[in-house]
Design an enzyme around this catalytic site. Structure first.
Site, PDB file in Angstrom:
ATOM      1  N   ASP A  86       3.038   9.376  -0.754  1.00 47.95           N
ATOM      2  CA  ASP A  86       2.195   8.572  -0.149  1.00 47.95           C
ATOM      3  C   ASP A  86       1.810   7.463  -0.986  1.00 47.95           C
ATOM      4  O   ASP A  86       1.914   7.847  -2.482  1.00 47.95           O
ATOM      5  CB  ASP A  86       0.794   9.515  -0.437  1.00 47.95           C
ATOM      6  CG  ASP A  86      -0.148   9.253   0.844  1.00 47.95           C
ATOM      7  OD1 ASP A  86      -0.234   8.354   1.382  1.00 47.95           O
ATOM      8  OD2 ASP A  86      -0.812  10.122   1.451  1.00 47.95           O
ATOM      9  N   HIS A 145       0.819  -1.126   0.038  1.00 46.62           N
ATOM     10  CA  HIS A 145      -0.005  -0.140  -0.031  1.00 46.62           C
ATOM     11  C   HIS A 145       0.850   1.415   0.088  1.00 46.62           C
ATOM     12  O   HIS A 145       0.334   2.443  -0.031  1.00 46.62           O
ATOM     13  CB  HIS A 145      -1.001  -0.039   1.141  1.00 46.62           C
ATOM     14  CG  HIS A 145      -2.185  -0.876   1.104  1.00 46.62           C
ATOM     15  ND1 HIS A 145      -3.225  -0.627   0.895  1.00 46.62           N
ATOM     16  CD2 HIS A 145      -2.171  -2.313   1.237  1.00 46.62           C
ATOM     17  CE1 HIS A 145      -4.017  -1.768   0.874  1.00 46.62           C
ATOM     18  NE2 HIS A 145      -3.209  -2.549   0.924  1.00 46.62           N
TER      19      HIS A 145
HETATM   20  O1  LIG Z   1      -2.405   0.841  10.671  1.00 49.05           O
HETATM   21  P1  LIG Z   1      -1.687   2.007  11.205  1.00 49.05           P
HETATM   22  O2  LIG Z   1      -0.602   1.934  11.356  1.00 49.05           O
HETATM   23  O3  LIG Z   1      -2.504   2.690  11.932  1.00 49.05           O
HETATM   24  O4  LIG Z   1      -1.919   2.993   9.773  1.00 49.05           O
HETATM   25  C1  LIG Z   1      -2.847   3.396   8.876  1.00 49.05           C
HETATM   26  C2  LIG Z   1      -2.465   2.487   7.399  1.00 49.05           C
HETATM   27  O5  LIG Z   1      -1.591   3.561   7.013  1.00 49.05           O
HETATM   28  C3  LIG Z   1      -0.985   3.116   5.759  1.00 49.05           C
HETATM   29  O6  LIG Z   1      -2.164   3.433   4.607  1.00 49.05           O
HETATM   30  C4  LIG Z   1      -1.826   3.207   3.214  1.00 49.05           C
HETATM   31  O7  LIG Z   1      -2.806   2.430   2.300  1.00 49.05           O
HETATM   32  C5  LIG Z   1      -3.549   3.209   2.028  1.00 49.05           C
HETATM   33  C6  LIG Z   1      -4.581   2.521   1.162  1.00 49.05           C
HETATM   34  O8  LIG Z   1      -4.189   1.899   0.045  1.00 49.05           O
HETATM   35  C7  LIG Z   1      -2.876   4.392   0.923  1.00 49.05           C
HETATM   36  O9  LIG Z   1      -3.828   5.120   0.192  1.00 49.05           O
HETATM   37  C8  LIG Z   1      -1.936   5.207   1.762  1.00 49.05           C
HETATM   38  O10 LIG Z   1      -1.414   5.915   0.842  1.00 49.05           O
HETATM   39  C9  LIG Z   1      -0.979   4.146   2.533  1.00 49.05           C
HETATM   40  O11 LIG Z   1      -0.259   5.287   3.111  1.00 49.05           O
HETATM   41  C10 LIG Z   1      -0.618   1.805   5.727  1.00 49.05           C
HETATM   42  O12 LIG Z   1       0.045   1.496   4.487  1.00 49.05           O
HETATM   43  C11 LIG Z   1      -1.507   0.797   6.263  1.00 49.05           C
HETATM   44  O13 LIG Z   1      -0.814  -0.555   6.306  1.00 49.05           O
HETATM   45  C12 LIG Z   1      -2.049   1.158   7.551  1.00 49.05           C
HETATM   46  O14 LIG Z   1      -2.974   0.467   7.997  1.00 49.05           O
HETATM   47  O1  LIG Z   2     -10.994  11.438  10.772  1.00 48.33           O
HETATM   48  C1  LIG Z   2     -10.761  10.705   9.714  1.00 48.33           C
HETATM   49  C2  LIG Z   2      -9.588  10.468   8.997  1.00 48.33           C
HETATM   50  C3  LIG Z   2      -9.401   9.493   7.830  1.00 48.33           C
HETATM   51  N1  LIG Z   2     -10.426   8.729   7.692  1.00 48.33           N
HETATM   52  C4  LIG Z   2     -10.425   7.846   6.416  1.00 48.33           C
HETATM   53  O2  LIG Z   2      -9.142   7.065   6.696  1.00 48.33           O
HETATM   54  C5  LIG Z   2      -8.757   6.934   5.358  1.00 48.33           C
HETATM   55  C6  LIG Z   2      -7.210   7.287   4.895  1.00 48.33           C
HETATM   56  O3  LIG Z   2      -6.734   6.706   3.912  1.00 48.33           O
HETATM   57  P1  LIG Z   2      -5.690   7.498   2.793  1.00 48.33           P
HETATM   58  O4  LIG Z   2      -5.357   6.562   1.991  1.00 48.33           O
HETATM   59  O5  LIG Z   2      -5.824   8.730   2.596  1.00 48.33           O
HETATM   60  O6  LIG Z   2      -4.288   7.424   3.945  1.00 48.33           O
HETATM   61  P2  LIG Z   2      -3.532   6.714   5.160  1.00 48.33           P
HETATM   62  O7  LIG Z   2      -4.113   7.100   6.393  1.00 48.33           O
HETATM   63  O8  LIG Z   2      -4.071   5.304   4.510  1.00 48.33           O
HETATM   64  O9  LIG Z   2      -2.224   6.828   4.926  1.00 48.33           O
HETATM   65  C7  LIG Z   2      -9.597   7.402   4.371  1.00 48.33           C
HETATM   66  O10 LIG Z   2     -10.477   6.482   3.955  1.00 48.33           O
HETATM   67  C8  LIG Z   2     -10.473   8.614   5.203  1.00 48.33           C
HETATM   68  O11 LIG Z   2     -11.617   8.843   4.718  1.00 48.33           O
HETATM   69  C9  LIG Z   2     -11.660   8.733   8.402  1.00 48.33           C
HETATM   70  O12 LIG Z   2     -12.462   7.932   8.063  1.00 48.33           O
HETATM   71  N2  LIG Z   2     -11.590   9.856   9.475  1.00 48.33           N
END
Ligand SMILES: O=P(O)(O)OC[C@H]1O[C@H](O[C@H]2O[C@H](CO)[C@@H](O)[C@H](O)[C@H]2O)[C@H](O)[C@@H](O)[C@@H]1O
Ligand SMILES: O=c1ccn([C@@H]2O[C@H](COP(=O)(O)OP(=O)(O)O)[C@@H](O)[C@H]2O)c(=O)[nH]1
Length: 457
Positions: free
Chosen positions: A365, A157
């Site tokens: 990202d 991701h």
């Molecule tokens: O699980 P956390 O440590 O709380 O972090 C949340 C997630 O962050 C990252 O999200 C990624 O996935 C998104 C969907 O593919 C993508 O849009 C975003 O750019 C990525 O940063 C991380 O990769 C996840 O594993 C985490 O669960």
């Molecule tokens: O207050 C919040 C902030 C984020 N999101 C959700 O969390 C996801 C964030 O995903 P993104 O790929 O933009 O970034 P990541 O946190 O995975 O790096 C999106 O679906 C947002 O709508 C949410 O539900 N509530």
């Protein structure tokens, strides 16, 4: 049809309740993908117990959840440590923040072995296994060593870094070797996929089998770019309903006739939040007509708060917001509304809909689902403008956005100014291209294209 078994560190289970976005896009994306097809979702329960290793299994709708407890030591070494202090900063080009403490790596391998040992007895011969993200790269290798013969796919991701960056990781070679235990390795963008191939061919001595498949150490692995997406149609409907809910009305009333700029991100240094505040500051400085008029609402739920670099970025962001508000606020207008908490996605859809600009400026990202959600939530007659970093995976697809360099504060301020001044015709035209694209390339299309490629691999 064979059973789908999805494995990820983070699981978004109904029992965990009170989802507020800190869990991020992976959980959002997988949940949407699994809801439609059904299957098993295996991962960390989010709980830490004395012994760890307890597996809780239950059904909800079409999904069976199987969730594993970890110990506090696992959490520190595997999750906060190797995943989020070694791999995360490195893969987001923040070598200055990376910490390669060996104990973290040992914990990472230990927890991957634990996942393998708990998953193996639950598997059936014709299961399709789909493992997600950087926390679990060695999992297929562990499963293979224990005799698993099923098709196993991996999806990353986050970005895959250029080889010159990757080689700073002390165990780069073994990490890449372990990726070759998969039948298919999927990336968010073609750039990520190419960076992986470059490493395999140039640094690891692998060879091409065909355009998408490489061979390394006698194992063949197919690769592909599969940009993750959103449930576009559904989100657009939810946003339309949300336009007139109590919370949206409250926000609208508080903004009055001013221009709302909205940002929604986990509080992560990869999201470029401090630079974003500085860009907004520059907008107020360089285009004074926006003083008293523009309101920047930044929603930033805390994330990975045990990791020192995340505590640091929070302090920096709070200082930056405080400084700009102190310099520019007036008795009847506060330029920045910084909220250190999350909101349900239902509420966010309404917030996106009433804003003039969605400001998404990560420094790096993997994809950024917020950018796609912002587009899906707009009113077709009066759409807002997406201002999007070139360093988000989403920028490869959303060409109707104003694409910016998040390191260039003045450039971002100029884009904000253009967005605020943009004609309705241009806004509609830009939005329509992106929305039509997201209707075709939604979360179902993502899941289907990945699983088809896995079946063929
Ligand atoms: O699980 P956390 O440590 O709380 O972090 C949340 C997630 O962050 C990252 O999200 C990624 O996935 C998104 C969907 O593919 C993508 O849009 C975003 O750019 C990525 O940063 C991380 O990769 C996840 O594993 C985490 O669960
Ligand atoms: O207050 C919040 C902030 C984020 N999101 C959700 O969390 C996801 C964030 O995903 P993104 O790929 O933009 O970034 P990541 O946190 O995975 O790096 C999106 O679906 C947002 O709508 C949410 O539900 N509530």
């Amino acid at each position: 049809m064979s059973r789908l078994v999805v494995v990820s560190n983070r699981v978004s289970a109904p029992r965990q309740g009170g989802r507020t976005g800190g869990e991020g896009g992976l959980a959002v994306g997988i949940l949407a993908a699994l809801r439609e097809r059904g299957g098993i979702w295996f991962g960390w329960s989010g709980k830490l117990t004395e012994q760890g290793g307890n597996l809780d299994v239950f059904d909800a709708g079409r999904i069976t959840y199987a969730m594993l407890d970890l110990t506090a030591r696992d959490y520190e070494e595997y999750y906060s440590g190797f995943a989020n202090r070694s791999l995360w900063p490195l893969f987001h080009y923040r070598l200055d923040l990376a910490d390669f403490t060996r104990r973290y790596l040992a914990g990472y391998q230990r927890v991957n072995a634990l996942f393998a040992s708990k998953l193996l007895p639950a598997l059936k011969d014709d299961d399709q296994i789909w493992i997600h993200d950087y926390h679990l790269i060695p999992l297929a290798d562990q499963l293979r060593q224990a005799g698993c013969r099923q098709k196993i796919g991996f999806f990353l991701h986050i970005p895959w870094p250029a080889p010159e960056v990757l080689v700073a990781l002390p165990n780069h070679r073994s990490l890449v070797n372990s990726l070759c235990a998969y039948d298919l390795v999927g990336f968010q963008t073609e750039t990520d996929r190419q960076a992986f191939i470059d490493y395999v061919l140039r640094d690891a001595g692998g060879t091409y089998v065909d355009e998408t498949t490489v061979e390394l150490n006698g194992r063949q692995v197919k690769t592909g770019a599969f940009p993750i997406s959103i449930d576009t149609g559904n989100l657009a409907r939810v946003a339309e309903e949300a336009a007139s809910t109590r919370h949206t009305e409250r926000l609208r009333a508080s903004i009055r006739d001013r221009d709302l700029i909205v940002g929604v991100d986990r509080l992560d240094y990869s999201k470029g939040l401090v630079a974003r505040v500085e860009a907004f500051e520059h907008l107020l400085k360089a285009y004074p007509a926006n003083r008293g008029r523009a309101v920047f609402l930044q929603i930033a739920p805390p994330s990975r708060s045990d990791v020192p670099e995340y505590q640091q970025i929070r302090a920096e962001l709070e200082a930056a917001c405080g400084r700009v508000n102190a310099a520019y606020a007036d008795f009847d207008w506060t330029p920045i509304r910084y909220l250190n908490k999350g909101f349900s996605r239902r509420l966010l859809t309404g917030f996106f809909r009433v804003s003039s600009i969605g400001l998404v400026t990560p420094l790096r990202d993997g994809m950024n689902l917020v950018a796609k959600e912002y587009v899906a939530c707009q009113n077709p007659d009066e759409p807002g403008v997406l201002v999007l970093s070139r360093f988000a995976g989403a920028a490869r697809e959303l060409d109707g956005a104003l694409i910016v360099n998040p390191y260039d504060n003045e450039g971002v301020a100029e884009a904000l100014q253009s967005a605020l001044a943009m004609s309705r015709d241009e806004r509609r035209e830009r939005w329509r291209t992106m929305f039509d694209y997201l209707k075709r390339h939604d979360i179902d299309a993502w899941r289907e294209s990945y699983l088809e490629a896995l079946a063929e691999a």
